[in-house]
Write a protein that holds these residues in place. Structure first.
Motif, PDB file in Angstrom:
ATOM      1  N   MET A  47     119.305 -19.060  10.170  1.00 25.65           N
ATOM      2  CA  MET A  47     118.965 -19.431  11.548  1.00 25.65           C
ATOM      3  C   MET A  47     117.761 -18.601  11.964  1.00 25.65           C
ATOM      4  O   MET A  47     117.595 -17.460  11.562  1.00 25.65           O
ATOM      5  CB  MET A  47     120.179 -19.112  12.437  1.00 25.65           C
ATOM      6  CG  MET A  47     119.906 -19.399  13.886  1.00 25.65           C
ATOM      7  SD  MET A  47     121.159 -20.363  14.706  1.00 25.65           S
ATOM      8  CE  MET A  47     122.547 -19.314  14.726  1.00 25.65           C
ATOM      9  N   MET A  48     116.928 -19.182  12.766  1.00 25.60           N
ATOM     10  CA  MET A  48     115.736 -18.435  13.204  1.00 25.60           C
ATOM     11  C   MET A  48     116.158 -17.363  14.194  1.00 25.60           C
ATOM     12  O   MET A  48     117.202 -17.437  14.803  1.00 25.60           O
ATOM     13  CB  MET A  48     114.724 -19.392  13.827  1.00 25.60           C
ATOM     14  CG  MET A  48     115.255 -20.227  14.941  1.00 25.60           C
ATOM     15  SD  MET A  48     116.299 -21.570  14.339  1.00 25.60           S
ATOM     16  CE  MET A  48     115.246 -22.310  13.143  1.00 25.60           C
ATOM     17  N   TYR A  98     114.039 -15.661  19.363  1.00 21.14           N
ATOM     18  CA  TYR A  98     112.896 -15.281  20.182  1.00 21.14           C
ATOM     19  C   TYR A  98     111.747 -16.184  19.774  1.00 21.14           C
ATOM     20  O   TYR A  98     111.687 -16.669  18.642  1.00 21.14           O
ATOM     21  CB  TYR A  98     112.538 -13.814  19.977  1.00 21.14           C
ATOM     22  CG  TYR A  98     112.525 -13.395  18.531  1.00 21.14           C
ATOM     23  CD1 TYR A  98     113.646 -12.839  17.938  1.00 21.14           C
ATOM     24  CD2 TYR A  98     111.395 -13.572  17.735  1.00 21.14           C
ATOM     25  CE1 TYR A  98     113.645 -12.479  16.616  1.00 21.14           C
ATOM     26  CE2 TYR A  98     111.390 -13.220  16.415  1.00 21.14           C
ATOM     27  CZ  TYR A  98     112.515 -12.664  15.854  1.00 21.14           C
ATOM     28  OH  TYR A  98     112.520 -12.322  14.531  1.00 21.14           O
ATOM     29  N   HIS A 151     110.714 -25.149   9.577  1.00 25.79           N
ATOM     30  CA  HIS A 151     111.697 -25.216   8.493  1.00 25.79           C
ATOM     31  C   HIS A 151     112.888 -26.017   8.969  1.00 25.79           C
ATOM     32  O   HIS A 151     113.506 -25.675   9.976  1.00 25.79           O
ATOM     33  CB  HIS A 151     112.111 -23.791   8.123  1.00 25.79           C
ATOM     34  CG  HIS A 151     113.051 -23.728   6.983  1.00 25.79           C
ATOM     35  ND1 HIS A 151     112.671 -24.041   5.696  1.00 25.79           N
ATOM     36  CD2 HIS A 151     114.357 -23.430   6.929  1.00 25.79           C
ATOM     37  CE1 HIS A 151     113.705 -23.914   4.900  1.00 25.79           C
ATOM     38  NE2 HIS A 151     114.745 -23.543   5.618  1.00 25.79           N
ATOM     39  N   ASN A 152     113.199 -27.110   8.272  1.00 22.48           N
ATOM     40  CA  ASN A 152     114.348 -27.938   8.638  1.00 22.48           C
ATOM     41  C   ASN A 152     114.308 -28.307  10.114  1.00 22.48           C
ATOM     42  O   ASN A 152     115.245 -28.056  10.864  1.00 22.48           O
ATOM     43  CB  ASN A 152     115.656 -27.213   8.316  1.00 22.48           C
ATOM     44  CG  ASN A 152     116.053 -27.413   6.883  1.00 22.48           C
ATOM     45  OD1 ASN A 152     115.535 -28.282   6.210  1.00 22.48           O
ATOM     46  ND2 ASN A 152     116.985 -26.603   6.433  1.00 22.48           N
ATOM     47  N   LEU A 185     114.860 -30.397  12.958  1.00 27.30           N
ATOM     48  CA  LEU A 185     115.664 -31.514  13.454  1.00 27.30           C
ATOM     49  C   LEU A 185     116.341 -32.304  12.341  1.00 27.30           C
ATOM     50  O   LEU A 185     117.470 -32.712  12.458  1.00 27.30           O
ATOM     51  CB  LEU A 185     114.819 -32.492  14.298  1.00 27.30           C
ATOM     52  CG  LEU A 185     114.334 -32.002  15.632  1.00 27.30           C
ATOM     53  CD1 LEU A 185     113.560 -33.091  16.329  1.00 27.30           C
ATOM     54  CD2 LEU A 185     115.490 -31.578  16.513  1.00 27.30           C
ATOM     55  N   ILE A 186     115.644 -32.562  11.259  1.00 21.71           N
ATOM     56  CA  ILE A 186     116.219 -33.358  10.173  1.00 21.71           C
ATOM     57  C   ILE A 186     116.192 -32.513   8.913  1.00 21.71           C
ATOM     58  O   ILE A 186     115.227 -31.782   8.658  1.00 21.71           O
ATOM     59  CB  ILE A 186     115.408 -34.656   9.957  1.00 21.71           C
ATOM     60  CG1 ILE A 186     115.419 -35.478  11.241  1.00 21.71           C
ATOM     61  CG2 ILE A 186     115.991 -35.473   8.832  1.00 21.71           C
ATOM     62  CD1 ILE A 186     114.514 -36.677  11.163  1.00 21.71           C
ATOM     63  N   TYR A 195     117.338 -34.800  25.151  1.00 16.68           N
ATOM     64  CA  TYR A 195     118.089 -33.856  24.333  1.00 16.68           C
ATOM     65  C   TYR A 195     117.340 -33.520  23.044  1.00 16.68           C
ATOM     66  O   TYR A 195     117.364 -32.378  22.579  1.00 16.68           O
ATOM     67  CB  TYR A 195     119.475 -34.430  23.994  1.00 16.68           C
ATOM     68  CG  TYR A 195     120.512 -34.136  25.040  1.00 16.68           C
ATOM     69  CD1 TYR A 195     121.235 -35.163  25.636  1.00 16.68           C
ATOM     70  CD2 TYR A 195     120.773 -32.840  25.434  1.00 16.68           C
ATOM     71  CE1 TYR A 195     122.197 -34.898  26.593  1.00 16.68           C
ATOM     72  CE2 TYR A 195     121.729 -32.569  26.392  1.00 16.68           C
ATOM     73  CZ  TYR A 195     122.436 -33.604  26.968  1.00 16.68           C
ATOM     74  OH  TYR A 195     123.372 -33.340  27.918  1.00 16.68           O
ATOM     75  N   VAL A 196     116.679 -34.503  22.450  1.00 14.81           N
ATOM     76  CA  VAL A 196     115.937 -34.216  21.212  1.00 14.81           C
ATOM     77  C   VAL A 196     114.807 -33.233  21.493  1.00 14.81           C
ATOM     78  O   VAL A 196     114.564 -32.314  20.697  1.00 14.81           O
ATOM     79  CB  VAL A 196     115.415 -35.525  20.586  1.00 14.81           C
ATOM     80  CG1 VAL A 196     114.386 -35.239  19.523  1.00 14.81           C
ATOM     81  CG2 VAL A 196     116.562 -36.306  19.984  1.00 14.81           C
ATOM     82  N   MET A 212     114.852 -31.024  23.826  1.00 17.09           N
ATOM     83  CA  MET A 212     115.523 -29.731  24.010  1.00 17.09           C
ATOM     84  C   MET A 212     115.780 -29.072  22.659  1.00 17.09           C
ATOM     85  O   MET A 212     115.552 -27.881  22.477  1.00 17.09           O
ATOM     86  CB  MET A 212     116.843 -29.965  24.756  1.00 17.09           C
ATOM     87  CG  MET A 212     117.611 -28.714  25.102  1.00 17.09           C
ATOM     88  SD  MET A 212     118.903 -28.248  23.946  1.00 17.09           S
ATOM     89  CE  MET A 212     119.924 -29.671  23.863  1.00 17.09           C
ATOM     90  N   LEU A 213     116.240 -29.851  21.686  1.00 17.66           N
ATOM     91  CA  LEU A 213     116.496 -29.294  20.363  1.00 17.66           C
ATOM     92  C   LEU A 213     115.199 -28.857  19.694  1.00 17.66           C
ATOM     93  O   LEU A 213     115.169 -27.853  18.972  1.00 17.66           O
ATOM     94  CB  LEU A 213     117.206 -30.327  19.490  1.00 17.66           C
ATOM     95  CG  LEU A 213     118.648 -30.639  19.898  1.00 17.66           C
ATOM     96  CD1 LEU A 213     119.206 -31.724  19.016  1.00 17.66           C
ATOM     97  CD2 LEU A 213     119.503 -29.400  19.816  1.00 17.66           C
ATOM     98  N   MET A 218     114.300 -25.665  20.936  1.00 20.35           N
ATOM     99  CA  MET A 218     115.247 -24.673  20.453  1.00 20.35           C
ATOM    100  C   MET A 218     114.904 -24.166  19.079  1.00 20.35           C
ATOM    101  O   MET A 218     115.543 -23.228  18.605  1.00 20.35           O
ATOM    102  CB  MET A 218     116.647 -25.276  20.402  1.00 20.35           C
ATOM    103  CG  MET A 218     117.681 -24.408  21.014  1.00 20.35           C
ATOM    104  SD  MET A 218     119.272 -25.136  20.859  1.00 20.35           S
ATOM    105  CE  MET A 218     119.487 -25.081  19.106  1.00 20.35           C
TER     106      MET A 218
END
Lengths: 207, 177
Positions: free
Chosen positions: B1-2, B5, B13-14, B16-17, B112-113, B115-116, B119
């Motif tokens: 996980m990144m 921050y 890297h990776n 969304l898909i 929502y996409v 937002m992701l 993220m």
């Protein structure tokens, strides 16, 4: 020996799917944190690794990309789905929650409008009962301590909490749960917005 | 996980898909362009929602269509061609409501996409989304404002009549777009 230890931990680590991506970082420092669970200085993913090694999330690590699957931890540690039935039930629950969220929005708007109309009506009435009172209320400021404003605030808190919950559910990146959120929002909008959109209400402003 | 921050990385890297990585700068720019388009889409959806809701609430006198050019007929003549029963009006509103529900689903998914995407904690993506939202609001907000505040002659007439009767009931609380 350190490298072999590192290789072993990669294969037996249940978070292997995630760690593959980090392998490049860890090969630089064979004493990296994910071997021992202690803080490692050079590893930017230390915080996450510590959490996983402390066993705070016993489930598989969060995959930060869209995936289908049945094993998911939703919002709370105790809300874990392991079977298809549990996942279906969770999807239905999330669907209903998203639909109710849309209903809450419609309810707030309805209450606000009703309160505004009543305040205006009350202000007009008071102007008529006093004989030839010159002051006219064009718009009445909602009072801070009025009951209606208190209810609006309460509903606002509930709305914020539910909207963040829905966002966190979408953040599981599970496609079934995301579909449940999206379709639930659409259905809720359709059902709760029906009356205002379709029913021609004579009490509303004239069309 | 990144790490949790923001950082200015020019690789993803990776995203969304699974397997959507960037190895070159040009593929990174492609993903940035996609994020920009998604942010524009959010604003477009919002503006479209407002326009549709405005059109759905139009008075039948305004949207009555005939084979002739509507502007050439007099108000009296036009009043003869409005729908004569409430069912037609209700059917029209139902169609608009179904369309707007589908638009709502699309808006929720895109929001929502995005937002992701933010993220992913990539600062370039964040800046792109902000600029895309600003530009989208500029363009689509202007279009929306132009369409929803168009002053057609019919509404003008109706408003004047209301004033003369003293039952001017223009609402100050417009429904939240």
């Amino acid at each position: 020996m350190n490298h072999s230890m590192h290789n072993m931990s990669v294969t037996i680590n249940p978070h292997a799917g995630h760690d593959m991506g980090n392998a490049t970082y860890n090969t630089v420092d064979p004493h990296a944190g994910h071997d021992m669970g202690s803080g490692s200085i050079g590893d930017p993913h230390a915080g996450h690794n510590m959490g996983s090694d402390l066993g705070m999330n016993m489930n598989h690590e969060m995959k930060m990309y869209f995936h289908t699957g049945v094993m998911e931890t939703i919002l709370f540690y105790q809300w874990q789905t392991h079977t298809v039935g549990a996942m279906v039930g969770s999807c239905i629950g999330i669907f209903i929650l998203a639909a109710l969220y849309e209903g809450l929005k419609v309810l707030r708007e309805h209450l606000l409008r009703k309160h505004n109309v009543m305040t205006r009506a009350r202000s007009y009435n008071s102007a008529y009962t006093d004989a030839m009172v010159t002051e006219t209320h064009a718009t009445v400021q909602p009072r801070m301590c009025s009951k209606a404003h208190f209810i609006q605030t309460l509903l606002h808190v509930i709305q914020v909490v539910v909207s963040y919950f829905l966002m966190l559910v979408f953040m599981t990146y599970n496609i079934w749960l995301c579909l449940a959120v999206a379709l639930g929002a659409g259905t809720g909008y359709f059902l709760f917005g029906w009356r205002k959109a379709v029913v021609i209400d004579i009490n509303e402003h004239c069309h | 996980m990144m790490g949790m921050y923001f950082e200015f990385k020019d690789s993803l890297h990776n995203f969304l898909i699974y397997g959507w990585n960037t190895s070159t700068l040009s593929s990174f720019l492609v993903i940035i362009a996609v994020c920009f388009a998604l942010a524009l889409l959010i604003e477009a959806g919002r503006a479209l929602h407002s326009i549709l809701s405005h059109r759905a609430n139009l008075s039948p006198l305004v949207y009555a269509k005939t084979s002739r050019n509507v502007a050439e007929t007099t108000p009296l003549l036009r009043s003869l061609i409005i729908p004569t029963n409430v069912d037609q009006i209700v059917k029209r509103k139902i169609k608009y409501h179904i369309g707007m529900s589908l638009l709502h689903v699309a808006k929720v998914v895109v929001a929502y996409v995005v937002m992701l995407a933010v993220m992913s904690y990539n600062a370039w993506v964040f800046v792109t989304v902000v600029i895309g939202s600003a530009l989208g609001y500029l363009i689509f907000g202007a279009i929306q404002h132009k369409i929803t505040t168009a002053d057609t002659p019919d509404t003008h007439v109706i408003n004047n009549q209301d004033d003369m009767l003293g039952t001017h009931s223009q609402t100050s609380y417009e429904p939240i777009g």
